[in-house]
Design a protein around this motif. Structure first.
Motif, PDB file in Angstrom:
ATOM      1  N   THR A 120       3.579   5.096  -6.875  1.00 46.65           N
ATOM      2  CA  THR A 120       4.165   6.221  -7.601  1.00 46.65           C
ATOM      3  C   THR A 120       4.204   7.481  -6.749  1.00 46.65           C
ATOM      4  OG1 THR A 120       3.323   5.308  -9.675  1.00 46.65           O
ATOM      5  CG2 THR A 120       4.014   7.617  -9.699  1.00 46.65           C
ATOM      6  N   GLY A 121       3.145   7.717  -6.001  1.00 42.80           N
ATOM      7  CA  GLY A 121       3.032   8.944  -5.235  1.00 42.80           C
ATOM      8  C   GLY A 121       3.681   8.906  -3.871  1.00 42.80           C
ATOM      9  N   HIS A 122       4.251   7.757  -3.492  1.00 42.36           N
ATOM     10  CA  HIS A 122       4.849   7.633  -2.160  1.00 42.36           C
ATOM     11  C   HIS A 122       6.315   7.199  -2.205  1.00 42.36           C
ATOM     12  CE1 HIS A 122       0.584   7.662  -0.958  1.00 42.36           C
ATOM     13  NE2 HIS A 122       1.016   8.025   0.220  1.00 42.36           N
ATOM     14  N   ASN A 123       6.948   7.285  -3.362  1.00 40.89           N
ATOM     15  CA  ASN A 123       8.362   6.885  -3.392  1.00 40.89           C
ATOM     16  C   ASN A 123       9.266   8.080  -3.100  1.00 40.89           C
ATOM     17  OD1 ASN A 123       8.804   8.317  -5.817  1.00 40.89           O
ATOM     18  ND2 ASN A 123       8.258   6.542  -7.065  1.00 40.89           N
ATOM     19  N   SER A 124      10.569   7.847  -3.137  1.00 39.43           N
ATOM     20  CA  SER A 124      11.514   8.898  -2.730  1.00 39.43           C
ATOM     21  C   SER A 124      11.869   9.854  -3.860  1.00 39.43           C
ATOM     22  CB  SER A 124      12.789   8.265  -2.158  1.00 39.43           C
ATOM     23  OG  SER A 124      13.373   7.393  -3.111  1.00 39.43           O
ATOM     24  N   GLY A 125      11.332   9.637  -5.061  1.00 39.13           N
ATOM     25  CA  GLY A 125      11.551  10.587  -6.149  1.00 39.13           C
ATOM     26  C   GLY A 125      12.932  10.547  -6.758  1.00 39.13           C
ATOM     27  N   GLN A 154      11.837  14.480  11.674  1.00 35.34           N
ATOM     28  CA  GLN A 154      10.488  15.000  11.873  1.00 35.34           C
ATOM     29  C   GLN A 154       9.542  14.523  10.776  1.00 35.34           C
ATOM     30  OE1 GLN A 154      11.019  19.261  12.044  1.00 35.34           O
ATOM     31  NE2 GLN A 154      11.805  19.219  14.126  1.00 35.34           N
ATOM     32  N   ASP A 155       8.241  14.734  11.011  1.00 32.62           N
ATOM     33  CA  ASP A 155       7.204  14.547   9.987  1.00 32.62           C
ATOM     34  C   ASP A 155       7.259  13.175   9.324  1.00 32.62           C
ATOM     35  OD1 ASP A 155       7.596  17.966   8.898  1.00 32.62           O
ATOM     36  OD2 ASP A 155       6.320  17.143  10.456  1.00 32.62           O
ATOM     37  N   ARG A 156       6.919  12.193  10.082  1.00 35.07           N
ATOM     38  CA  ARG A 156       6.979  10.829   9.593  1.00 35.07           C
ATOM     39  C   ARG A 156       5.947  10.587   8.496  1.00 35.07           C
ATOM     40  NH1 ARG A 156       7.229   6.137  14.054  1.00 35.07           N
ATOM     41  NH2 ARG A 156       7.936   4.411  12.770  1.00 35.07           N
ATOM     42  N   HIS A 157       6.334   9.894   7.418  1.00 34.62           N
ATOM     43  CA  HIS A 157       5.385   9.437   6.421  1.00 34.62           C
ATOM     44  C   HIS A 157       5.902   8.113   5.863  1.00 34.62           C
ATOM     45  CE1 HIS A 157       8.382  11.372   3.823  1.00 34.62           C
ATOM     46  NE2 HIS A 157       7.892  10.675   2.813  1.00 34.62           N
ATOM     47  N   ALA A 158       5.118   7.466   5.028  1.00 34.23           N
ATOM     48  CA  ALA A 158       5.482   6.121   4.571  1.00 34.23           C
ATOM     49  C   ALA A 158       5.082   5.900   3.124  1.00 34.23           C
ATOM     50  CB  ALA A 158       4.818   5.063   5.453  1.00 34.23           C
ATOM     51  N   GLY A 159       5.803   5.007   2.484  1.00 33.84           N
ATOM     52  CA  GLY A 159       5.396   4.426   1.218  1.00 33.84           C
ATOM     53  C   GLY A 159       5.223   2.934   1.426  1.00 33.84           C
ATOM     54  N   ILE A 160       4.582   2.275   0.484  1.00 26.89           N
ATOM     55  CA  ILE A 160       4.388   0.830   0.580  1.00 26.89           C
ATOM     56  C   ILE A 160       4.802   0.203  -0.739  1.00 26.89           C
ATOM     57  CG2 ILE A 160       2.750  -1.053   0.934  1.00 26.89           C
ATOM     58  CD1 ILE A 160       1.087   0.860   2.647  1.00 26.89           C
ATOM     59  N   ARG A 161       5.727  -0.732  -0.665  1.00 21.42           N
ATOM     60  CA  ARG A 161       6.238  -1.420  -1.847  1.00 21.42           C
ATOM     61  C   ARG A 161       5.510  -2.733  -2.042  1.00 21.42           C
ATOM     62  NH1 ARG A 161      12.542  -3.357  -2.695  1.00 21.42           N
ATOM     63  NH2 ARG A 161      12.138  -5.000  -4.221  1.00 21.42           N
ATOM     64  N   ALA A 162       5.038  -2.976  -3.256  1.00 21.52           N
ATOM     65  CA  ALA A 162       4.404  -4.247  -3.602  1.00 21.52           C
ATOM     66  C   ALA A 162       5.490  -5.257  -3.936  1.00 21.52           C
ATOM     67  CB  ALA A 162       3.467  -4.056  -4.786  1.00 21.52           C
ATOM     68  N   GLN A 163       5.640  -6.262  -3.089  1.00 25.82           N
ATOM     69  CA  GLN A 163       6.657  -7.283  -3.303  1.00 25.82           C
ATOM     70  C   GLN A 163       5.987  -8.621  -3.586  1.00 25.82           C
ATOM     71  OE1 GLN A 163      10.246  -7.318  -3.359  1.00 25.82           O
ATOM     72  NE2 GLN A 163       9.656  -9.299  -4.198  1.00 25.82           N
ATOM     73  N   ALA A 164       6.170  -9.143  -4.789  1.00 20.24           N
ATOM     74  CA  ALA A 164       5.635 -10.469  -5.111  1.00 20.24           C
ATOM     75  C   ALA A 164       6.509 -11.534  -4.454  1.00 20.24           C
ATOM     76  CB  ALA A 164       5.593 -10.671  -6.619  1.00 20.24           C
ATOM     77  N   VAL A 165       5.840 -12.482  -3.780  1.00 23.36           N
ATOM     78  CA  VAL A 165       6.522 -13.574  -3.098  1.00 23.36           C
ATOM     79  C   VAL A 165       5.909 -14.885  -3.574  1.00 23.36           C
ATOM     80  CG1 VAL A 165       7.123 -14.589  -0.867  1.00 23.36           C
ATOM     81  CG2 VAL A 165       6.906 -12.106  -1.090  1.00 23.36           C
ATOM     82  N   LEU A 166       6.750 -15.827  -3.989  1.00 25.52           N
ATOM     83  CA  LEU A 166       6.264 -17.124  -4.437  1.00 25.52           C
ATOM     84  C   LEU A 166       5.865 -17.989  -3.245  1.00 25.52           C
ATOM     85  CD1 LEU A 166       8.886 -17.890  -7.253  1.00 25.52           C
ATOM     86  CD2 LEU A 166       6.684 -16.704  -7.428  1.00 25.52           C
ATOM     87  N   ARG A 167       5.157 -19.074  -3.514  1.00 23.29           N
ATOM     88  CA  ARG A 167       4.633 -19.920  -2.439  1.00 23.29           C
ATOM     89  C   ARG A 167       5.738 -20.535  -1.579  1.00 23.29           C
ATOM     90  NH1 ARG A 167      -0.733 -21.126  -2.720  1.00 23.29           N
ATOM     91  NH2 ARG A 167      -0.434 -22.990  -1.438  1.00 23.29           N
ATOM     92  N   ASP A 168       6.942 -20.691  -2.158  1.00 21.50           N
ATOM     93  CA  ASP A 168       8.031 -21.268  -1.374  1.00 21.50           C
ATOM     94  C   ASP A 168       8.790 -20.225  -0.560  1.00 21.50           C
ATOM     95  OD1 ASP A 168       9.486 -19.891  -3.283  1.00 21.50           O
ATOM     96  OD2 ASP A 168      10.525 -21.655  -4.080  1.00 21.50           O
ATOM     97  N   GLY A 169       8.321 -18.961  -0.576  1.00 24.95           N
ATOM     98  CA  GLY A 169       8.950 -17.903   0.196  1.00 24.95           C
ATOM     99  C   GLY A 169       9.997 -17.115  -0.561  1.00 24.95           C
TER     100      GLY A 169
END
Length: 395
Positions: free
Chosen positions: A44-49, A339-354
């Protein structure tokens, strides 16, 4: 202590769910447990808004419905709580003939989904955005920008005002489901609840496993790295500027995003991360990496995305590659503008078959509801998602 409902995770989805529970069943007892010292710390705190309109989603799908309703609900919530937002509109810019054909598919999708839009030719695009180049563009009129951290804090205030509790610094270490209740232990205390609702984001698979659910998926962290344009370029565009997305990829591409604070961000890319909750460049977490390596889907994901993965990794390392992505539609940008690099991290669910899970994924037991995949536009859609989860929880 005993509660009617315990929610694990105080991101925007968890807090919206707590609020919905209290609105549907006034007087019920609700506690939200969050391991971080504040609410909305991670996705929530690291997305593009961005308040998305719902242009990308299959007509009739749950994502399309939730996003459209969520955009309207988010704006109403902001109005009611004095949270600033701005309806900028979004331009999806086609830079070649392949993208023009894809744009026509999006025009049809916007029509079916009832989303306000305009098709622009190259001259009309230049009139609206003189520094943006393309063969044409699709204007989505209702897209807006907001600070979702402020939305999260206002949701937490609503929960407390309705009699609920929001406990930060409360990492869950044990979950035990019985026929009559669920016991949830943190490092400091234990609570009992009639129903557990887990909205754990980047930790969704671990919380599900802790609760004894069969887990046939894994959360893979995809880093979305951003630059910020230098202040002199903060008025380079008025709209959000997006490329036409590749339907084969689950991400939307590098875009220019005015923010509610007056800056313009550039990004994100999409790089498989080596840590779920560390944001500095090249962050590494031994446990996170070990779990990914052991999961059979990693090899399949890597094999299926060699070219894309290489390009995204190159852009993460070399600013020039990142700039080239932007200059396809904004050729006036220069290297020192980023300038001023920052990052967000997305939680991506992946099944066992990829297989990537592209839609919302919810797993339930008699006394538990686990939201194990809540992809973009989860922030935009949070209020109706919370209502949906509250309904599934039996209120």
């Amino acid at each position: 202590m005993t509660f009617d409902y315990c929610i694990v995770g105080a991101g925007i989805v968890g807090l919206a769910t707590a609020r919905a529970l209290l609105r549907r069943a006034p007087g019920s007892s609700v506690v939200v447990l969050e391991k971080e010292p504040d609410v909305g710390v991670h996705q929530t705190g690291h997305n593009s808004g961005v308040i998305h309109a719902g242009i990308y989603y299959e007509p009739g799908s749950l994502k399309a419905d939730l996003c459209k309703r969520g955009a309207a609900a988010t704006k109403r919530f902001a109005d009611d709580h004095g949270i600033a937002y701005r309806v900028t509109g979004k331009l999806l810019v086609a830079t070649d003939t392949v993208e023009l054909a894809r744009m026509e598919n999006l025009v049809e999708r916007a029509r079916i989904n009832g989303i306000a839009h305009q098709r622009l030719d190259a001259a009309e695009l230049r009139d609206r955005e003189p520094l943006v180049s393309g063969l044409g563009a699709l204007l989505i009129e209702t897209t807006g920008i907001i600070d979702y951290r402020l939305v999260c804090r206002a949701l937490a205030d609503d929960v407390r005002a309705a009699g609920g509790e929001v406990r930060t610094g409360a990492a869950v270490v044990e979950i035990s489901e019985r026929p009559d209740a669920v016991t949830i232990a943190t490092r400091d205390t234990t609570v009992t609840a009639g129903t557990l609702i887990a909205c754990a984001g980047l930790q969704a698979d671990r919380i599900a496993r802790l609760a004894g659910l069969p887990v046939d998926f894994q959360i893979m962290p995809f880093r979305g790295e951003y630059y910020r344009l230098r202040p002199e370029k903060s008025s380079i565009v008025r709209h959000l500027i997006y490329p036409i997305p590749d339907p084969e990829l689950p991400f939307l591409g590098v875009h220019l995003s005015p923010t509610i604070g007056g800056d313009i961000t550039v990004g994100p890319n999409a790089v498989l991360g080596f840590a779920r909750e560390k944001y500095r460049p090249f962050a590494f977490d031994r446990r996170d990496v070990a779990e990914m390596v052991r999961f059979p889907a990693l090899r399949r994901v890597a094999a299926a995305n060699v070219r894309t993965g290489f390009r995204e990794m190159r852009n993460a390392i070399f600013k020039r590659g990142y700039l080239d992505e932007c200059r396809k539609y904004c050729p006036s940008l220069e290297l020192d503008d980023l300038q001023d690099r920052h990052a967000g991290i997305r939680a991506q669910a992946v099944l066992r078959d990829g297989t990537f899970v592209h839609d919302f994924l919810i797993r339930t037991t008699d006394r538990m509801v686990h939201v194990v995949n809540a992809p973009s536009p989860a922030a935009t859609s949070a209020l109706p998602i919370g209502e949906l989860i509250a309904e599934r929880a039996g209120t």
